[in-house]
Design an enzyme around this catalytic site. Structure first.
Site, PDB file in Angstrom:
ATOM      1  N   ARG A 165       0.850  -1.183   0.000  1.00  0.00           N
ATOM      2  CA  ARG A 165       0.000   0.000   0.000  1.00  0.00           C
ATOM      3  C   ARG A 165       0.886   1.234   0.000  1.00  0.00           C
ATOM      4  NH1 ARG A 165       1.996   1.818   3.906  1.00  0.00           N
ATOM      5  NH2 ARG A 165       0.796   3.708   3.595  1.00  0.00           N
ATOM      6  N   GLY A 166       0.241   2.411  -0.116  1.00  0.00           N
ATOM      7  CA  GLY A 166       1.012   3.634  -0.270  1.00  0.00           C
ATOM      8  C   GLY A 166       1.137   3.908  -1.764  1.00  0.00           C
ATOM      9  N   ALA A 167       0.886   5.165  -2.142  1.00  0.00           N
ATOM     10  CA  ALA A 167       0.740   5.489  -3.567  1.00  0.00           C
ATOM     11  C   ALA A 167       1.944   5.059  -4.429  1.00  0.00           C
ATOM     12  CB  ALA A 167       0.459   6.981  -3.700  1.00  0.00           C
TER      13      ALA A 167
ATOM     14  N   ARG B  37      -7.126  -0.419  -7.081  1.00  0.00           N
ATOM     15  CA  ARG B  37      -7.473   0.688  -6.153  1.00  0.00           C
ATOM     16  C   ARG B  37      -7.652   1.964  -6.986  1.00  0.00           C
ATOM     17  NH1 ARG B  37      -4.280   1.238  -0.586  1.00  0.00           N
ATOM     18  NH2 ARG B  37      -6.218   2.258   0.020  1.00  0.00           N
TER      19      ARG B  37
ATOM     20  N   GLN C 284      -2.530   2.689   9.909  1.00  0.00           N
ATOM     21  CA  GLN C 284      -1.202   2.798   9.268  1.00  0.00           C
ATOM     22  C   GLN C 284      -0.216   3.519  10.190  1.00  0.00           C
ATOM     23  OE1 GLN C 284      -4.092   3.384   7.700  1.00  0.00           O
ATOM     24  NE2 GLN C 284      -3.979   2.888   5.528  1.00  0.00           N
TER      25      GLN C 284
ATOM     26  N   ASP D 140      -1.776  10.978  -2.308  1.00  0.00           N
ATOM     27  CA  ASP D 140      -2.166   9.941  -3.264  1.00  0.00           C
ATOM     28  C   ASP D 140      -2.460  10.512  -4.643  1.00  0.00           C
ATOM     29  OD1 ASP D 140      -2.841   8.747  -0.466  1.00  0.00           O
ATOM     30  OD2 ASP D 140      -2.642   7.079  -1.880  1.00  0.00           O
TER      31      ASP D 140
ATOM     32  N   ASN E 295      -5.256  12.601   0.189  1.00  0.00           N
ATOM     33  CA  ASN E 295      -4.391  11.763   1.039  1.00  0.00           C
ATOM     34  C   ASN E 295      -5.304  11.027   2.011  1.00  0.00           C
ATOM     35  OD1 ASN E 295      -1.735  10.843   1.837  1.00  0.00           O
ATOM     36  ND2 ASN E 295      -2.003  12.035   3.708  1.00  0.00           N
ATOM     37  N   LYS E 296      -4.713  10.261   2.868  1.00  0.00           N
ATOM     38  CA  LYS E 296      -5.464   9.424   3.811  1.00  0.00           C
ATOM     39  C   LYS E 296      -6.536  10.212   4.554  1.00  0.00           C
ATOM     40  CE  LYS E 296      -5.225   5.942   4.248  1.00  0.00           C
ATOM     41  NZ  LYS E 296      -6.180   5.073   3.496  1.00  0.00           N
TER      42      LYS E 296
END
Ligand code: MRU
Length: 359
Positions: free
Chosen positions: A57-59, A100, A209, A250, A260-261
């Site tokens: 995960r993570g862009a 995603r 996270q 992201d 973003n998150k």
């Protein structure tokens, strides 16, 4: 090489993905911090599932994983004429693109691989050409991390030479990239430069996270850190604790809005009220100049079970749950966007255009 760069390379501990023996290895991020388990992937379908399930995960990391997934898919085609590869691989591109929706790095990397494929099939060794492109994407992200770390550090240094209290949200670290992290790259550099008093880590509900990944990375490197619930951010800022909120992204649109998150937007609102500076750190592969504003960004909604259950046990009453996992922070709430192409203070459309034109 700058001193900080040398120190960062020497201190490197964590990687999220590795390419070796013609396979992709991913550290399963669902199991951290309790278990460090690497899994070997040999098909694009497996990698698409790993992205969907957030094993990786993570862009930037999902973009890199998707690039290697295309190589894995092409490895199955060596017995077929090169002229058929583009048509056959189309299903793999679609499957990976559907894994995603929000981080544009995924689509950016797939487009790079698509363009590369069109050229590769004209060559005698298309697989080697695709593999070289995926490795180039990996290495460019690592290099971008090092450069953004230096640029972000410079901004922190310019604002104050005293050790700082920094706040971060989600995980924008080594686990989320091919290298040292975006937001955490800056924080690592600031620590090595003696500028970190404490990193305040938001736990980042519901996937945690912050508590599971960011805390693991920072504590593993001896960086002074403290975990807090997301809702204590205002309190910490009001107590004059925090000088910078430093986060990843992201997707950044042409006007400087940042997805973003979930929770980043409310942090930026709080930061504005408390005069805390907000730094967004991202490689330029996170910038989507096709979208004029954050309103156009597809926001992923995940299963409500992530909120309703804890460790498999239902903790919520019989109620429905709404679980968007990203939000959009308007450019007006962001002090600076740091990319490997340069720094954009008070982002707007014109400055973003100039950044992307400038090589
Ligand atoms: O849902 P996740 O864990 O993939 O979300 C990750 C984030 O929001 C990160 O902040 C972002 O991808 C930047 S990572 C360098």
């Amino acid at each position: 090489m700058s001193m900080i760069r040398e120190q960062m390379l020497a201190a490197e501990k964590v990687t999220a993905l590795q390419w070796r023996d013609n396979a992709l290895y991913l550290l399963d991020q669902r199991l951290l911090p309790q278990h460090e388990q690497w899994q070997r992937y040999t098909t694009a379908t497996e990698v698409a599932l790993a992205i969907r399930e957030m094993r990786v995960r993570g862009a930037p990391a999902i973009g890199v994983a998707a690039a290697f997934a295309v190589v894995l898919a092409a490895q199955q085609l060596t017995h077929r004429p090169h002229s058929e590869w583009q048509a056959v691989l189309e299903a793999d591109f679609v499957e990976l693109a559907e894994s995603r929706p929000t981080a544009v790095n995924l689509f950016w990397a797939l487009q790079k691989m698509r363009d590369c494929l069109a050229n590769a099939v004209q060559q005698s060794q298309p697989l080697a050409v695709l593999e070289a492109q995926a490795l180039a994407i990996f290495n460019a992200d690592r290099a971008a991390n090092l450069h953004t770390a230096e640029l972000g550090l410079q901004l922190i240094r310019e604002a104050s030479s005293a050790p700082q209290h920094l706040m971060t949200h989600c995980n924008a670290g080594a686990l989320a990239t091919a290298g040292f992290g975006t937001a955490l790259g800056v924080i690592r550099a600031a620590y090595l430069d003696g500028l970190v008093e404490c990193v305040h880590i938001n736990e980042t509900r519901p996937w945690l996270q912050g508590s599971r990944l960011t805390a693991w990375e920072l504590v593993g490197e001896g960086i002074p850190s403290m975990l807090n619930v997301d809702s204590s951010a205002a309190h910490l800022m009001a107590k004059n604790k925090i000088s910078w909120v430093i986060v990843g992204a992201d997707r950044i649109t042409a006007n400087g809005d940042v997805a973003n998150k979930i929770g980043t937007y409310q942090l930026a609102v709080l930061a504005h009220y408390h005069k805390v500076k907000v730094m967004v750190v991202a490689p330029s592969s996170t910038i989507d100049m096709q979208l004029s504003s954050g309103d156009e960004i597809p926001i992923e909604e995940r299963d409500g079970a992530e909120i309703l259950y804890l460790d498999g046990q239902r903790v919520a009453a019989q109620v429905d749950a709404f679980n968007p996992v990203f939000d959009v922070t308007p450019a007006a709430l962001i002090d600076v966007i740091v990319t490997e192409r340069g720094v954009v203070q008070q982002p707007n459309s014109q400055k973003m255009r100039e950044l992307m034109l400038h090589r």
